[in-house]
Design a protein around this motif. Structure first.
Motif, PDB file in Angstrom:
ATOM      1  N   SER A  14       0.811  -1.229   0.000  1.00 16.50           N
ATOM      2  CA  SER A  14       0.000   0.000   0.000  1.00 16.50           C
ATOM      3  C   SER A  14       0.839   1.273   0.000  1.00 16.50           C
ATOM      4  O   SER A  14       1.810   1.387   0.755  1.00 16.50           O
ATOM      5  CB  SER A  14      -0.893   0.017   1.240  1.00 16.50           C
ATOM      6  N   LEU A  15       0.415   2.241  -0.797  1.00 14.30           N
ATOM      7  CA  LEU A  15       1.101   3.543  -0.802  1.00 14.30           C
ATOM      8  C   LEU A  15       0.798   4.255   0.521  1.00 14.30           C
ATOM      9  O   LEU A  15       1.643   4.923   1.085  1.00 14.30           O
ATOM     10  CB  LEU A  15       0.642   4.373  -1.990  1.00 14.30           C
ATOM     11  N   TYR A  16      -0.450   4.135   0.966  1.00 12.42           N
ATOM     12  CA  TYR A  16      -0.796   4.545   2.326  1.00 12.42           C
ATOM     13  C   TYR A  16      -1.832   3.548   2.832  1.00 12.42           C
ATOM     14  O   TYR A  16      -2.521   2.903   2.028  1.00 12.42           O
ATOM     15  CB  TYR A  16      -1.324   5.991   2.368  1.00 12.42           C
ATOM     16  N   GLU A  17      -1.932   3.384   4.134  1.00  8.90           N
ATOM     17  CA  GLU A  17      -2.876   2.390   4.671  1.00  8.90           C
ATOM     18  C   GLU A  17      -3.320   2.842   6.057  1.00  8.90           C
ATOM     19  O   GLU A  17      -2.608   2.656   7.047  1.00  8.90           O
ATOM     20  CB  GLU A  17      -2.193   1.017   4.748  1.00  8.90           C
ATOM     21  N   PRO A  18      -4.515   3.470   6.146  1.00  6.77           N
ATOM     22  CA  PRO A  18      -4.968   3.987   7.445  1.00  6.77           C
ATOM     23  C   PRO A  18      -4.895   2.925   8.546  1.00  6.77           C
ATOM     24  O   PRO A  18      -4.436   3.194   9.638  1.00  6.77           O
ATOM     25  CB  PRO A  18      -6.406   4.416   7.155  1.00  6.77           C
ATOM     26  N   CYS A  19      -5.353   1.727   8.268  1.00  2.33           N
ATOM     27  CA  CYS A  19      -5.147   0.616   9.211  1.00  2.33           C
ATOM     28  C   CYS A  19      -4.833  -0.642   8.412  1.00  2.33           C
ATOM     29  O   CYS A  19      -3.746  -1.169   8.462  1.00  2.33           O
ATOM     30  CB  CYS A  19      -6.375   0.391  10.100  1.00  2.33           C
ATOM     31  N   VAL A  58       4.139  -9.187   3.369  1.00  4.50           N
ATOM     32  CA  VAL A  58       5.238  -8.364   2.853  1.00  4.50           C
ATOM     33  C   VAL A  58       4.565  -7.047   2.502  1.00  4.50           C
ATOM     34  O   VAL A  58       3.741  -6.989   1.584  1.00  4.50           O
ATOM     35  CB  VAL A  58       5.877  -8.997   1.602  1.00  4.50           C
ATOM     36  N   ALA A  59       4.861  -6.009   3.267  1.00 11.28           N
ATOM     37  CA  ALA A  59       4.032  -4.806   3.191  1.00 11.28           C
ATOM     38  C   ALA A  59       4.881  -3.544   3.293  1.00 11.28           C
ATOM     39  O   ALA A  59       6.016  -3.588   3.775  1.00 11.28           O
ATOM     40  CB  ALA A  59       3.013  -4.830   4.321  1.00 11.28           C
ATOM     41  N   ARG A  60       4.278  -2.425   2.837  1.00 16.70           N
ATOM     42  CA  ARG A  60       4.994  -1.149   3.001  1.00 16.70           C
ATOM     43  C   ARG A  60       4.842  -0.661   4.435  1.00 16.70           C
ATOM     44  O   ARG A  60       3.790  -0.823   5.046  1.00 16.70           O
ATOM     45  CB  ARG A  60       4.445  -0.095   2.047  1.00 16.70           C
ATOM     46  N   ALA A  61       5.901  -0.049   4.933  1.00 14.93           N
ATOM     47  CA  ALA A  61       5.888   0.446   6.312  1.00 14.93           C
ATOM     48  C   ALA A  61       5.122   1.763   6.347  1.00 14.93           C
ATOM     49  O   ALA A  61       5.690   2.846   6.280  1.00 14.93           O
ATOM     50  CB  ALA A  61       7.315   0.656   6.797  1.00 14.93           C
ATOM     51  N   THR A  62       3.794   1.658   6.412  1.00 20.44           N
ATOM     52  CA  THR A  62       2.977   2.867   6.478  1.00 20.44           C
ATOM     53  C   THR A  62       1.727   2.577   7.314  1.00 20.44           C
ATOM     54  O   THR A  62       1.239   1.444   7.332  1.00 20.44           O
ATOM     55  CB  THR A  62       2.596   3.356   5.059  1.00 20.44           C
ATOM     56  N   GLY A  63       1.233   3.605   7.998  1.00 18.72           N
ATOM     57  CA  GLY A  63      -0.032   3.519   8.737  1.00 18.72           C
ATOM     58  C   GLY A  63      -0.151   2.269   9.586  1.00 18.72           C
ATOM     59  O   GLY A  63       0.776   1.871  10.304  1.00 18.72           O
ATOM     60  N   GLY A  64      -1.299   1.627   9.480  1.00 18.12           N
ATOM     61  CA  GLY A  64      -1.587   0.457  10.304  1.00 18.12           C
ATOM     62  C   GLY A  64      -0.723  -0.751   9.968  1.00 18.12           C
ATOM     63  O   GLY A  64      -0.597  -1.669  10.786  1.00 18.12           O
ATOM     64  N   LEU A  65      -0.132  -0.772   8.764  1.00 20.98           N
ATOM     65  CA  LEU A  65       0.775  -1.884   8.426  1.00 20.98           C
ATOM     66  C   LEU A  65       1.988  -1.800   9.341  1.00 20.98           C
ATOM     67  O   LEU A  65       2.456  -2.797   9.890  1.00 20.98           O
ATOM     68  CB  LEU A  65       1.194  -1.791   6.951  1.00 20.98           C
ATOM     69  N   GLN A  66       2.487  -0.578   9.501  1.00 26.77           N
ATOM     70  CA  GLN A  66       3.642  -0.373  10.367  1.00 26.77           C
ATOM     71  C   GLN A  66       3.306  -0.699  11.828  1.00 26.77           C
ATOM     72  O   GLN A  66       4.132  -1.237  12.561  1.00 26.77           O
ATOM     73  CB  GLN A  66       4.104   1.077  10.235  1.00 26.77           C
ATOM     74  N   ASP A  67       2.060  -0.376  12.223  1.00 25.83           N
ATOM     75  CA  ASP A  67       1.672  -0.604  13.618  1.00 25.83           C
ATOM     76  C   ASP A  67       1.361  -2.064  13.929  1.00 25.83           C
ATOM     77  O   ASP A  67       1.383  -2.456  15.097  1.00 25.83           O
ATOM     78  CB  ASP A  67       0.427   0.238  13.966  1.00 25.83           C
TER      79      ASP A  67
END
Ligand code: ADP
Length: 487
Positions: free
Chosen positions: A383-388, A403-412
Motif C-alpha cells: 500500500s502507498l498509504y494504509e490507514p489501518c 510483505v508490506a509497506r511500512a505505512t499507517g496500520g501496516l507499520q503498527d
C-alpha cells in the motif's frame, strides 16, 4: 453512574456493516466494533448502529421490524424517511430508508453527486431518527465522510436544538482522501451553508469530512501511525496544517479483526482447519488451492497472495511492475480483487502471460478470500498509504506472512523481520518502488526456504492478538473522556 438511566448512549453511524453491506474494511469495523464495545463496557453502554437501507441489505432480507415514518427538514420543505430495526451481532441496528437516500441504491454509486446526495440526506435523517425514537445519544460516533455531516449538523443546523444539546461527537477517519467532495449541491438543498472556519482551507467549506473533523469533539484515526502521518503534507490531503494545529483532539486506535469469523481452527470456508501448534492443515489447504487453480502442486514453491480492492492506494501497480523482471524465479501468485479498470486489465494480462504462475480472480468472493488467507505463504500488501488495513492482520492469523509497506496500520501491526527477527511477524519496506517491494519479497522468499525460521515467523504471527478487545477498551475510555468534557 451505572444505573439503567445512566447508561452511555452511543449512536454508531456507518455506510457499511458486514455481512449486510461490505465494500471494504469499514464494513468489518462497523460490524465488529459496536459488539466489542458492548462486551467491554457491559451494562454501562447502550450502543446502537444506524445504516442506510441499501438495496443489497433488502436483497438479503434480514429479519426486521418496522418502526414508522418521520419527517426530515430540507430547504424546500420536508422529506419523509422510514425506520426499521434489526439485530446485527446482538447490536440494535436501525435501517433508514427514504426517497432522498435513494431507495434501492448501491452502497456507493461511485458518482460524487449521487453519493453526496445519498449520504448528506442520510446524515441529517439519522439525527431525526434519534428524535423519532426519542433516544438522545450522548455520543454520535460517525465514520468517514458518509456520516461526517451529521457531526457538522450538530454544530450548525442543530446547534439550538434542545434535543441534541448534550450530544457530543467522535469523528472516525478510516480513509482521509475520500472526503465527500461533490456534495455541495445536496448540502445546500438540506440547508447547510459553507463553513466559515479560518483553520480550514477554502475547498473544504462545503466538503463533508473536513467539516465533520472540525466540528467533532474527538477525532480518531484507525491506527496511531496514520494519526501521525496525516499531520504531514504527504498524507494530509490538504488538511495537514489543520490536523497538526488541532492534534490535541486527534488520536489513533488500531482496529482489530473479528477473531471468531477469521479463525483458521474453525473456518467453514477452508477445507483443512489448522492452528499455530499444528499447521499441517495449512499445507493441505495450499495443495488443495494449487489443484483447484491448476497451479503446480508443490509445497516448496512460495505461494504469494493478494486479497484487495484494486485501487491505486493499495500499491498493486508496484507488484505488477515487478513481475516481468522476476518471472523466472520460483513463486506463484493468486490475486483476488476488483476495482479500477486499468488494474483489472493488467491483472488479466499478467495471467495470460504467465499462466503457470499467476491466477487473477477479478471478483468479490468471501469464500475464496478465506481460502487464500489459509493457503498462502506470503501476503503482498504494498500500500502507498494504509490507514489501518485489516487484510494483513487476517493474513497473519492464518500464518500467511505479510510483505508490506511500512505505512499507517501496516507499520503498527507488523513486526519487521529485518528489525526484530525473533519476534517478527512479517516483512516491511519503505520505498514506494517496485525495487523496494522486490528486495523485501526476495528476502521473504529466502527466509521461506529456511524451514525453522519460517515456522517461527508463522508461529509469532498466528499467536499475535488481533482481537478487538484492547481497541474496544481504548474506545470505551475515549467515550468516557468525551462525556466527562460535557459534565
Ligand atoms: P480497505 O478497507 O481499504 O478495503 P482493509 O484491509 O481494511 O482494506 O479491508 C479489506 C477487507 O475486504 C478484508 O476483509 C478483505 O478480506 C476484504 N476484501 C477485499 N477484496 C475482497 C475480494 N475481492 N473478495 C473478498 N473479500 C475482499
Amino acid at each position: 453512574m451505572n444505573g439503567a438511566q445512566d447508561k452511555l448512549k452511543v449512536l454508531f453511524a456507518s455506510a457499511e456493516a458486514a455481512p449486510w453491506a461490505k465494500v471494504g474494511g469499514l464494513g468489518d469495523v462497523a460490524a465488529a466494533l459496536p459488539a466489542a464495545l458492548a462486551g467491554a463496557a457491559g451494562s454501562a453502554l447502550d450502543i446502537r448502529l444506524i445504516l442506510p437501507f441499501h438495496a443489497e441489505i433488502k436483497r438479503k432480507n434480514p429479519t426486521l421490524g418496522y418502526l414508522g415514518a418521520f419527517s426530515v427538514p430540507n430547504q424546500t420543505g420536508v422529506f419523509s424517511a422510514e425506520l426499521y430495526v434489526a439485530s446485527l451481532h446482538g447490536i440494535t441496528t436501525y435501517l433508514l430508508d427514504s426517497e432522498l437516500t435513494n431507495h434501492n441504491s448501491p452502497v456507493y454509486y461511485g458518482d460524487p453527486a449521487l453519493d453526496g446526495r445519498k449520504y448528506a440526506a442520510f446524515s441529517v435523517a439519522l439525527l431525526e431518527a434519534a428524535r423519532f425514537l426519542d433516544w438522545q445519544p450522548d455520543i454520535l460516533h460517525a465514520n468517514d465522510w458518509h456520516t461526517a455531516l451529521a457531526v457538522y449538523a450538530l454544530k450548525t443546523l442543530y446547534q439550538q436544538d434542545s434535543f441534541f444539546k448534550e450530544t457530543r461527537s467522535l469523528m472516525a477517519i478510516h480513509n482521509l482522501p475520500f472526503n465527500g467532495y461533490g456534495s455541495e449541491f445536496a448540502m445546500t438543498e438540506l440547508g447547510f451553508t459553507p463553513g466559515t472556519y479560518e483553520d480550514l482551507p477554502d475547498w473544504a467549506r462545503l466538503t463533508p469530512l473536513p467539516l465533520g473533523i472540525d466540528a467533532a469533539d474527538q477525532i480518531v484515526t484507525v491506527s496511531p501511525q496514520y494519526a501521525r502521518e496525516i499531520q504531514t503534507r504527504d498524507f494530509g490531503c490538504g488538511l495537514h496544517e489543520y490536523l497538526e494545529k488541532h492534534h490535541n483532539k486527534l488520536i489513533g486506535i488500531l482496529n482489530g479483526i473479528d477473531t471468531r469469523l477469521w479463525d483458521p481452527a474453525a473456518d467453514p470456508y477452508i477445507p483443512f482447519p489448522f492452528t499455530a501448534a499444528d499447521t499441517n492443515g495449512k499445507t493441505l489447504n495450499k495443495a488443495a488451492l494449487q489443484r483447484e487453480l491448476h497451479l503446480e502442486e508443490n509445497p516448496d514453491i512460495p505461494l504469494l497472495t493478494v486479497v484487495s480492492r484494486l485501487d491505486h492506494q493499495k500499491g498493486i501497480g508496484l507488484l505488477f511492475d515487478a513481475i516481468p523482471d522476476n518471472a523466472r524465479k520460483p513463486w506463484q501468485l493468486v490475486l483476488l480483487g476488483t476495482g479500477s479498470q486499468d488494474l483489472e486489465a493488467r491483472a488479466e494480462d499478467l495471467m495470460r502471460q504467465y499462466p503457470q504462475k499467476i491466477v487473477s480472480l477479478l471478483r468479490y468472493d468471501e469464500a475464496m478470500a478465506h481460502k487464500l488467507y489459509a493457503a498462502g505463504d506470503l501476503f503482498v500488501m504494498p500500500s502507498l498509504y494504509e490507514p489501518c488495513g485489516l487484510s494483513q492482520m487476517i493474513a497473519m492469523r492464518y500464518g500467511n506472512i505479510p510483505v508490506a509497506r511500512a505505512t499507517g496500520g501496516l507499520q503498527d501491526s507488523i513486526i519487521n523481520y529485518h528489525k526484530a527477527p525473533d519476534e517478527a511477524t512479517g516483512f516491511l519496506f519503505t520505498e514506494k518502488t517496485p525495487e523496494g517491494l522486490v528486495s523485501s519479497l526476495n528476502s521473504a522468499i529466502l527466509t521461506f526456504q529456511e524451514k525453522e525460521t519460517w515456522a517461527k515467523l508463522m508461529n509469532n504471527a498466528m499467536n499475535k492478538d488481533f482481537s478487538w478487545k484492547s481497541s474496544a477498551q481504548n474506545y470505551w475510555s475515549i467515550y468516557q473522556e468525551i462525556k466527562s468534557k460535557r459534565e
